[in-house]
Scaffold this active site. Structure first.
Site, PDB file in Angstrom:
ATOM      1  N   LYS A 257      -8.043 -17.648  17.572  1.00 25.43           N
ATOM      2  CA  LYS A 257      -6.802 -17.671  17.649  1.00 25.43           C
ATOM      3  C   LYS A 257      -5.983 -17.310  18.970  1.00 25.43           C
ATOM      4  O   LYS A 257      -4.850 -17.545  19.050  1.00 25.43           O
ATOM      5  CB  LYS A 257      -6.166 -16.789  16.430  1.00 25.43           C
ATOM      6  CG  LYS A 257      -6.457 -17.242  15.129  1.00 25.43           C
ATOM      7  CD  LYS A 257      -6.054 -16.234  13.988  1.00 25.43           C
ATOM      8  CE  LYS A 257      -6.563 -16.683  12.733  1.00 25.43           C
ATOM      9  NZ  LYS A 257      -7.800 -16.648  12.132  1.00 25.43           N
TER      10      LYS A 257
ATOM     11  N   PHE B 275      -3.234 -12.796   3.593  1.00 20.52           N
ATOM     12  CA  PHE B 275      -1.971 -12.098   2.922  1.00 20.52           C
ATOM     13  C   PHE B 275      -2.562 -12.229   1.333  1.00 20.52           C
ATOM     14  O   PHE B 275      -2.853 -13.013   0.904  1.00 20.52           O
ATOM     15  CB  PHE B 275      -0.879 -12.941   3.095  1.00 20.52           C
ATOM     16  CG  PHE B 275       0.202 -12.608   4.296  1.00 20.52           C
ATOM     17  CD1 PHE B 275      -0.526 -11.684   5.157  1.00 20.52           C
ATOM     18  CD2 PHE B 275       1.428 -12.954   4.538  1.00 20.52           C
ATOM     19  CE1 PHE B 275       0.207 -11.392   6.471  1.00 20.52           C
ATOM     20  CE2 PHE B 275       2.007 -12.592   5.628  1.00 20.52           C
ATOM     21  CZ  PHE B 275       1.544 -11.953   6.537  1.00 20.52           C
TER      22      PHE B 275
ATOM     23  N   GLU C 216      -9.767  -4.997  10.919  1.00 16.77           N
ATOM     24  CA  GLU C 216     -11.078  -5.722  10.880  1.00 16.77           C
ATOM     25  C   GLU C 216     -12.078  -5.122  11.858  1.00 16.77           C
ATOM     26  O   GLU C 216     -13.415  -5.131  11.575  1.00 16.77           O
ATOM     27  CB  GLU C 216     -10.725  -7.143  11.543  1.00 16.77           C
ATOM     28  CG  GLU C 216     -12.207  -8.015  11.573  1.00 16.77           C
ATOM     29  CD  GLU C 216     -11.624  -9.356  11.975  1.00 16.77           C
ATOM     30  OE1 GLU C 216     -12.834 -10.397  11.533  1.00 16.77           O
ATOM     31  OE2 GLU C 216     -10.639 -10.046  12.109  1.00 16.77           O
TER      32      GLU C 216
ATOM     33  N   HIS D  62     -11.711 -12.918  12.315  1.00 15.85           N
ATOM     34  CA  HIS D  62     -10.375 -13.535  11.982  1.00 15.85           C
ATOM     35  C   HIS D  62      -9.365 -13.250  12.992  1.00 15.85           C
ATOM     36  O   HIS D  62      -8.338 -14.207  13.374  1.00 15.85           O
ATOM     37  CB  HIS D  62      -9.965 -12.503  10.593  1.00 15.85           C
ATOM     38  CG  HIS D  62      -8.669 -13.178  10.005  1.00 15.85           C
ATOM     39  ND1 HIS D  62      -8.475 -14.410   9.626  1.00 15.85           N
ATOM     40  CD2 HIS D  62      -7.483 -12.447   9.793  1.00 15.85           C
ATOM     41  CE1 HIS D  62      -7.249 -14.618   9.094  1.00 15.85           C
ATOM     42  NE2 HIS D  62      -6.568 -13.483   9.187  1.00 15.85           N
TER      43      HIS D  62
ATOM     44  N   CYS E 199      -4.278 -17.234   4.507  1.00 20.42           N
ATOM     45  CA  CYS E 199      -5.077 -17.446   5.733  1.00 20.42           C
ATOM     46  C   CYS E 199      -6.741 -17.497   5.441  1.00 20.42           C
ATOM     47  O   CYS E 199      -7.292 -18.114   6.227  1.00 20.42           O
ATOM     48  CB  CYS E 199      -4.933 -16.141   6.846  1.00 20.42           C
ATOM     49  SG  CYS E 199      -3.322 -15.468   6.666  1.00 20.42           S
TER      50      CYS E 199
ATOM     51  N   HIS F  89      -2.750 -19.178  14.729  1.00 17.98           N
ATOM     52  CA  HIS F  89      -3.111 -18.981  13.490  1.00 17.98           C
ATOM     53  C   HIS F  89      -2.580 -20.204  12.715  1.00 17.98           C
ATOM     54  O   HIS F  89      -1.461 -20.661  12.396  1.00 17.98           O
ATOM     55  CB  HIS F  89      -2.096 -17.731  12.879  1.00 17.98           C
ATOM     56  CG  HIS F  89      -2.882 -17.287  11.735  1.00 17.98           C
ATOM     57  ND1 HIS F  89      -3.679 -17.996  11.085  1.00 17.98           N
ATOM     58  CD2 HIS F  89      -2.767 -16.111  11.030  1.00 17.98           C
ATOM     59  CE1 HIS F  89      -3.905 -17.200   9.709  1.00 17.98           C
ATOM     60  NE2 HIS F  89      -3.373 -16.046  10.004  1.00 17.98           N
TER      61      HIS F  89
END
Length: 407
Positions: A331, A395, A312, A301, A161, A336
């Site tokens: 997002k 990831f 986060e 993110h 990502c 995403h």
């Protein structure tokens, strides 16, 4: 090589997203806070029950590619190359001199695997002489280089990502330290494949709000239950500031800092305390020579998954203490976009810094108990001219942070 670090600026933007086919359309959609998520069974078939997604609509690849080019380009490569060509057109850049001084950096996450699985699913009768080319993760970078005649480094980054953000950050450093004069950098992805989507469903990463698709992606909201799969592409043109000024280029913002590290913890989960992500942000700020107190907003993110948003939030608290600047997270609108996510969020940060307006987080109603983030909600928020920080966490624990400041 340059005698010392050079300043690097953003002179061109291009985007193909679920929110629009241009950076302006996409940014305006973010400002409205309206989600692009929908049920996409018509795109992936019946294998995944009523899947949610945020597709790019209205894109016509024939406007960018000839009939001989199209068979060798999968959906992600078409979106990515088109966004890159738009960014170059927007910049007015006309490469002069040594073509090896101009590069292409592209981020992709899972598009190659999605193409391979889709080809296999359709059976050997559908395999043709272009199948191998469509499955190449580096196809987007290669095509951009060929179309533009750029002979410098043409590289593909796959940090899940964080891929798009990594590509932009690496391009920034290549220009800053004199290897390149300009670069086309960004990310692209399209993974609307039944096997890919079912795999994410099985690990509980995707939202199950099929009765209300527009409300499914809700970054940092206490009732979040997973992300919505998106697709798309975003590219930026980065240039040595002196060259950009000499040719009279419009400058959106300056890219000032980049941090990159790895949690080294788990393939699909972040460290709960966000400590390594916080270190990544601190490294980017140090690279930019900026104190946390100088940051005007954070483009988070913000995946809308329970654990990632929590980690986060803790990372932001570690870096900024009780004075976390206003937080946005695209997002909630576009889902995403995986390999494209970090590049698109960098693009949004550039426009936010340039225009002084922070988009709201779609569908955000209340934060987790004990979390004190200043999440922008409801309507856009005007902010003073100041640097912006853009986070991408992938990831595998891949972390990337970019810092932009007003031109």
């Amino acid at each position: 090589m340059s005698a010392g670090p050079r300043r690097v600026v953003v002179t061109g933007l291009g985007a193909k997203t679920p929110a629009g086919l241009t950076p302006r359309e996409s940014f305006d959609a973010l400002l409205s806070g309206k989600s692009a998520a929908q049920l996409i069974g018509h795109l992936v078939g019946d294998e995944v029950p009523m899947p949610l997604g945020a597709p790019v609509t209205g894109f016509d690849p024939a406007a960018y590619f000839g009939h001989r080019e199209l068979p060798g380009l999968d959906r992600a490569a078409r979106l990515g190359a088109a966004a890159a060509l738009d960014a170059v057109a927007d910049s007015g850049l006309s490469p002069e001199g040594d073509p090896e001084r101009y590069g292409v950096m592209t981020g992709v996450a899972g598009t190659a695997a999605a193409v391979a699985m889709s080809e296999a699913h359709r059976g050997r009768t559908r395999i043709d002489s272009y199948s191998a080319a469509r499955a190449m993760p580096n196809a987007t970078a290669a095509h951009i280089s060929m179309r533009l005649g750029l002979r410098g480094p043409s590289t593909t980054y796959s940090t899940a990502c964080a891929s798009g953000s990594t590509a932009v950050g690496e391009a920034f450093h290549l220009i800053r330290y004199g290897r390149l004069d300009a670069a086309v950098a960004g990310g692209t992805d399209s993974q609307f494949d039944p096997y890919v989507m079912e795999s994410f469903q099985r690990i509980g990463a995707m939202s199950s709000r099929r009765d209300a698709p527009h409300e499914a992606s809700r970054p940092f909201d206490a009732d979040r239950d997973g992300f919505v799969m998106g697709e798309g592409a975003a590219f930026l043109v980065l240039e040595d500031r002196r060259r950009a000024l000499a040719r009279g280029a419009r400058i959106y913002a300056e890219i000032a800092g980049y941090g990159s590290n790895c949690d080294a913890f788990h393939l699909v989960m972040p460290r709960r305390d966000g400590s390594v992500a916080a270190s990544c942000m601190s490294a980017a700020l140090a690279d930019a020579g900026i104190e946390p107190s100088q940051v005007g907003h954070v483009n988070a993110h913000g995946t809308s998954t329970p654990r990632n948003d929590q980690a986060e939030a803790r990372a932001l608290a570690t870096v900024f203490g009780t004075e976390v600047p206003p937080v946005t997270a695209p997002k909630g609108v576009v889902g995403h976009m995986f390999g494209a996510a970090g590049a698109f969020e960098a693009l949004v940060t550039v426009l936010t810094v340039a225009e002084g307006v922070v988009p709201p987080v779609a569908n955000h109603r209340r934060t987790d108990e004990g979390v004190t983030l200043d999440v922008v909600t409801g309507r856009p928020r005007r902010v003073a001219s100041a640097p912006g920080l853009s986070n991408s966490f992938g990831f595998g624990g891949h972390n990337s942070t970019l810092v932009f400041r007003p031109a």
